[in-house]
Design a protein around this motif. Structure first.
Motif, PDB file in Angstrom:
ATOM      1  N   ALA A 183       0.842  -1.199   0.000  1.00 49.03           N
ATOM      2  CA  ALA A 183       0.000   0.000   0.000  1.00 49.03           C
ATOM      3  C   ALA A 183       0.877   1.249   0.000  1.00 49.03           C
ATOM      4  CB  ALA A 183      -0.901  -0.011   1.231  1.00 49.03           C
ATOM      5  N   ASP A 184       0.316   2.356  -0.451  1.00 52.49           N
ATOM      6  CA  ASP A 184       0.992   3.659  -0.405  1.00 52.49           C
ATOM      7  C   ASP A 184       0.564   4.331   0.906  1.00 52.49           C
ATOM      8  OD1 ASP A 184       1.831   6.273  -0.638  1.00 52.49           O
ATOM      9  OD2 ASP A 184       1.096   6.539  -2.694  1.00 52.49           O
ATOM     10  N   LEU A 185       1.330   4.058   1.964  1.00 51.54           N
ATOM     11  CA  LEU A 185       0.907   4.522   3.292  1.00 51.54           C
ATOM     12  C   LEU A 185       0.930   6.048   3.448  1.00 51.54           C
ATOM     13  CD1 LEU A 185       2.424   1.765   5.606  1.00 51.54           C
ATOM     14  CD2 LEU A 185       0.137   1.900   4.613  1.00 51.54           C
ATOM     15  N   LEU A 198     -10.168   6.947  10.635  1.00 49.18           N
ATOM     16  CA  LEU A 198      -9.163   6.209  11.409  1.00 49.18           C
ATOM     17  C   LEU A 198      -8.521   5.165  10.491  1.00 49.18           C
ATOM     18  CD1 LEU A 198      -8.270   6.116  14.438  1.00 49.18           C
ATOM     19  CD2 LEU A 198      -9.953   4.287  14.745  1.00 49.18           C
ATOM     20  N   LEU A 199      -7.184   5.153  10.440  1.00 49.74           N
ATOM     21  CA  LEU A 199      -6.499   4.217   9.536  1.00 49.74           C
ATOM     22  C   LEU A 199      -5.943   3.020  10.303  1.00 49.74           C
ATOM     23  CD1 LEU A 199      -5.313   3.472   6.728  1.00 49.74           C
ATOM     24  CD2 LEU A 199      -3.341   4.927   7.281  1.00 49.74           C
ATOM     25  N   LEU A 200      -6.284   1.821   9.818  1.00 51.08           N
ATOM     26  CA  LEU A 200      -5.733   0.572  10.353  1.00 51.08           C
ATOM     27  C   LEU A 200      -4.897  -0.092   9.263  1.00 51.08           C
ATOM     28  CD1 LEU A 200      -5.603  -2.090  12.135  1.00 51.08           C
ATOM     29  CD2 LEU A 200      -7.729  -2.737  11.023  1.00 51.08           C
ATOM     30  N   ILE A 201      -3.626  -0.366   9.582  1.00 49.62           N
ATOM     31  CA  ILE A 201      -2.822  -1.132   8.621  1.00 49.62           C
ATOM     32  C   ILE A 201      -2.432  -2.475   9.245  1.00 49.62           C
ATOM     33  CG2 ILE A 201      -1.954   0.942   7.453  1.00 49.62           C
ATOM     34  CD1 ILE A 201       0.771   0.417   8.817  1.00 49.62           C
ATOM     35  N   ASP A 202      -2.379  -3.494   8.381  1.00 49.39           N
ATOM     36  CA  ASP A 202      -2.031  -4.845   8.811  1.00 49.39           C
ATOM     37  C   ASP A 202      -0.616  -5.134   8.322  1.00 49.39           C
ATOM     38  OD1 ASP A 202      -1.569  -7.588   8.842  1.00 49.39           O
ATOM     39  OD2 ASP A 202      -3.658  -8.109   8.437  1.00 49.39           O
ATOM     40  N   VAL A 227       0.489   6.349  11.817  1.00 52.98           N
ATOM     41  CA  VAL A 227      -0.681   5.495  11.555  1.00 52.98           C
ATOM     42  C   VAL A 227      -1.319   5.152  12.901  1.00 52.98           C
ATOM     43  CG1 VAL A 227      -1.465   3.312  10.569  1.00 52.98           C
ATOM     44  CG2 VAL A 227       0.458   4.529   9.514  1.00 52.98           C
ATOM     45  N   PRO A 228      -2.588   5.486  13.098  1.00 49.63           N
ATOM     46  CA  PRO A 228      -3.190   5.304  14.431  1.00 49.63           C
ATOM     47  C   PRO A 228      -3.334   3.856  14.889  1.00 49.63           C
ATOM     48  CG  PRO A 228      -4.765   6.321  12.902  1.00 49.63           C
ATOM     49  CD  PRO A 228      -3.472   6.232  12.175  1.00 49.63           C
ATOM     50  N   LEU A 229      -3.539   2.920  13.959  1.00 48.49           N
ATOM     51  CA  LEU A 229      -3.694   1.511  14.339  1.00 48.49           C
ATOM     52  C   LEU A 229      -2.770   0.656  13.470  1.00 48.49           C
ATOM     53  CD1 LEU A 229      -7.588   1.375  14.517  1.00 48.49           C
ATOM     54  CD2 LEU A 229      -6.116   0.822  16.446  1.00 48.49           C
ATOM     55  N   CYS A 246      -0.543  -1.892  17.725  1.00 50.32           N
ATOM     56  CA  CYS A 246       0.179  -0.751  18.289  1.00 50.32           C
ATOM     57  C   CYS A 246      -0.639   0.501  18.025  1.00 50.32           C
ATOM     58  CB  CYS A 246       1.560  -0.626  17.657  1.00 50.32           C
ATOM     59  SG  CYS A 246       2.694  -1.899  18.253  1.00 50.32           S
ATOM     60  N   CYS A 247      -0.846   1.300  19.049  1.00 45.65           N
ATOM     61  CA  CYS A 247      -1.749   2.440  18.937  1.00 45.65           C
ATOM     62  C   CYS A 247      -1.532   3.389  20.113  1.00 45.65           C
ATOM     63  CB  CYS A 247      -3.200   1.948  18.910  1.00 45.65           C
ATOM     64  SG  CYS A 247      -3.623   0.916  20.339  1.00 45.65           S
ATOM     65  N   ASP A 248      -2.379   4.403  20.195  1.00 50.16           N
ATOM     66  CA  ASP A 248      -2.339   5.340  21.304  1.00 50.16           C
ATOM     67  C   ASP A 248      -2.992   4.692  22.535  1.00 50.16           C
ATOM     68  OD1 ASP A 248      -2.045   7.656  22.727  1.00 50.16           O
ATOM     69  OD2 ASP A 248      -2.868   8.928  21.149  1.00 50.16           O
ATOM     70  N   THR A 249      -2.810   5.299  23.717  1.00 49.20           N
ATOM     71  CA  THR A 249      -3.387   4.710  24.923  1.00 49.20           C
ATOM     72  C   THR A 249      -4.921   4.738  24.908  1.00 49.20           C
ATOM     73  OG1 THR A 249      -3.085   6.826  26.011  1.00 49.20           O
ATOM     74  CG2 THR A 249      -1.414   5.169  26.432  1.00 49.20           C
ATOM     75  N   VAL A 250      -5.498   5.767  24.288  1.00 44.36           N
ATOM     76  CA  VAL A 250      -6.972   5.857  24.220  1.00 44.36           C
ATOM     77  C   VAL A 250      -7.537   4.670  23.440  1.00 44.36           C
ATOM     78  CG1 VAL A 250      -8.929   7.299  23.525  1.00 44.36           C
ATOM     79  CG2 VAL A 250      -6.762   8.363  24.184  1.00 44.36           C
ATOM     80  N   LEU A 251      -6.890   4.355  22.317  1.00 46.08           N
ATOM     81  CA  LEU A 251      -7.353   3.232  21.503  1.00 46.08           C
ATOM     82  C   LEU A 251      -7.096   1.908  22.224  1.00 46.08           C
ATOM     83  CD1 LEU A 251      -6.370   4.334  17.897  1.00 46.08           C
ATOM     84  CD2 LEU A 251      -8.612   3.462  18.598  1.00 46.08           C
ATOM     85  N   ARG A 252      -5.931   1.784  22.867  1.00 39.54           N
ATOM     86  CA  ARG A 252      -5.635   0.547  23.592  1.00 39.54           C
ATOM     87  C   ARG A 252      -6.683   0.302  24.670  1.00 39.54           C
ATOM     88  NH1 ARG A 252      -3.101  -1.533  28.258  1.00 39.54           N
ATOM     89  NH2 ARG A 252      -1.887  -3.415  27.833  1.00 39.54           N
TER      90      ARG A 252
END
Ligand SMILES: *Cc1c(COP(=O)(O)O)cnc(C)c1O
Length: 379
Positions: A183-185, A198-202, A227-229, A246-252
């Motif tokens: 992907a072109d991140l 919100l962007l999630l990459i695998d 990248v947030p997620l 891996c993410c921010d503490t709010v998302l975790r």
């Protein structure tokens, strides 16, 4: 006893699969490994086995419970801190498998009125996550593979008609598991930031393999930490087992409270955590491993006349299922463990051989693989 009506149904479906040449069977490993995801050759590294044994002696063979009960040991925390630092995020949450992470984190975030946009060639676990989000009332939009113009137009079309409180999430493989392209991140990060999505990459196939420190495609493309997620797995290049977000503490915190695949499943066992920590340490400390896996993939792509890609996955397109199976069998007889990938894992009419390279391969093995491939492909 299986009721006769069920037996009839199951036998009919099995006959149908056979008629299509789509029966899935489990074959033991034979010959040179050019099909696993053990890109760094760490799966059988004695240092990982030793780390697993040490962790088992210190903390037990099993976790005994889910993380939120008594299942957390110090190694869970250490692995989460290590992964967050590597990926450049504030926090990290472990999942037992990548499948579980993807299938349950999407519905934990997107519900009624929201939208999830997913690349057409995303991994089946993301597809199932989309289905779960849809079951919660979210809109699911599948955009053309790597087609950011399509994504942008779907996003704005949806936004124009959606309630003001509705939110959007975009999910994509970083490196695509059956095609080996990427992907072109940076473009995705920009688009999602502009649109408030919100962007999630695998990073299942990028973790350990790409970027200066092996941190993944986000690092390679200069958007590490933006990248947030960032989801990834520990059973591929890292050589162990398990997955993470891996993410921010709010998302975790949100995922820890709502992702059912995290909450209702026994925690990763200590030996796996010990092996994963050692696998990450080696992946970072021994860059020759990823350089070698990628150089061998380049060599293979060059020989097959394919454009270079930032991955160790080299698909050889065949088309018809039966032809792909026949080619794989021919190459297996020559000592290469090559598997045919057929629909529904890949789209109809695009059966292929999926070849992977790894640090454990010798130059001579790759050269004879190329020779064998060119011969059976008739070029
Ligand atoms: C392998 C893979 C997964 C699943 O991870 P597991 O830990 O094996 O369940 C998820 N996404 C992608 C892109 C994969 O290739």
């Amino acid at each position: 006893m299986i009721p006769p009506s069920w037996l009839d149904r199951l036998q009919e479906q099995a006959a149908h699969r056979r008629a299509l040449g789509r029966e899935r069977t489990i074959h033991p490993a034979v010959g040179v490994d050019v099909c696993s995801n053990d890109y760094l050759g760490l799966r059988r590294d004695p240092r990982l086995a030793e780390a697993a044994a040490t962790a088992a002696r210190a903390h037990g063979a099993g976790a005994g419970a889910a993380r939120l009960l008594r299942g957390t040991c110090p190694l869970h925390d250490e692995l989460e801190v290590t992964l967050a630092r590597w990926k450049g995020t504030a926090a990290c949450l472990l999942f037992n498998t990548g499948y579980q992470a993807n299938a349950t984190l999407l519905p934990a975030l997107a519900g009624a009125g929201d939208a999830v946009f997913s690349d057409a060639l995303n991994h089946a676990s993301l597809v199932d996550g989309c289905r779960m989000a849809r079951a919660r009332g979210a809109h699911v939009g599948v955009f053309g593979h790597l087609d950011l113009a399509d994504l942008a137009s779907q996003l704005s079309g949806w936004r124009a008609a959606a309630p003001r409180t509705a939110l959007a999430l975009v999910a994509t493989d970083a490196v695509f598991s059956m095609d080996g392209d990427a992907a072109d991140l940076p473009a995705l990060v920009d688009l999602c930031e502009r649109q408030g999505a919100l962007l999630l990459i695998d990073e299942a196939h990028a973790t350990g393999l790409l970027g200066a420190d092996g941190a993944g495609l986000a690092q390679l493309q200069g958007v590490r930490g933006r990248v947030p997620l960032v989801m990834g797995t520990l059973g591929k290049a890292v050589g162990a087992f398990g997955a993470f977000v891996c993410c921010d503490t709010v998302l975790r915190d949100h995922l820890l409270n709502t992702a059912r695949g995290f909450i209702f499943s026994t925690a990763l066992p200590p030996p796996v955590l010990g092996a994963a920590l050692e696998g990450i340490r080696i992946a970072r400390a021994e860059p020759w491993r990823r350089e070698r896996a990628l150089a061998l993939a380049d060599r293979l792509r060059d020989a097959l006349g394919q454009p270079r890609q930032p991955s160790a996955i080299v698909p050889v397109p065949v088309g018809a299922d039966a032809a792909a199976v026949r080619l794989a069998e021919t190459l297996q007889l020559q000592g290469f463990d090559i598997r045919a990938v057929r629909p529904p894992t890949v789209p109809e009419g695009s059966a292929r051989l999926r070849i992977t390279t790894g640090a454990h391969l010798e130059d001579a093995q790759v050269e004879s693989l190329i020779e064998a491939l060119l011969k059976v492909l008739g070029s």
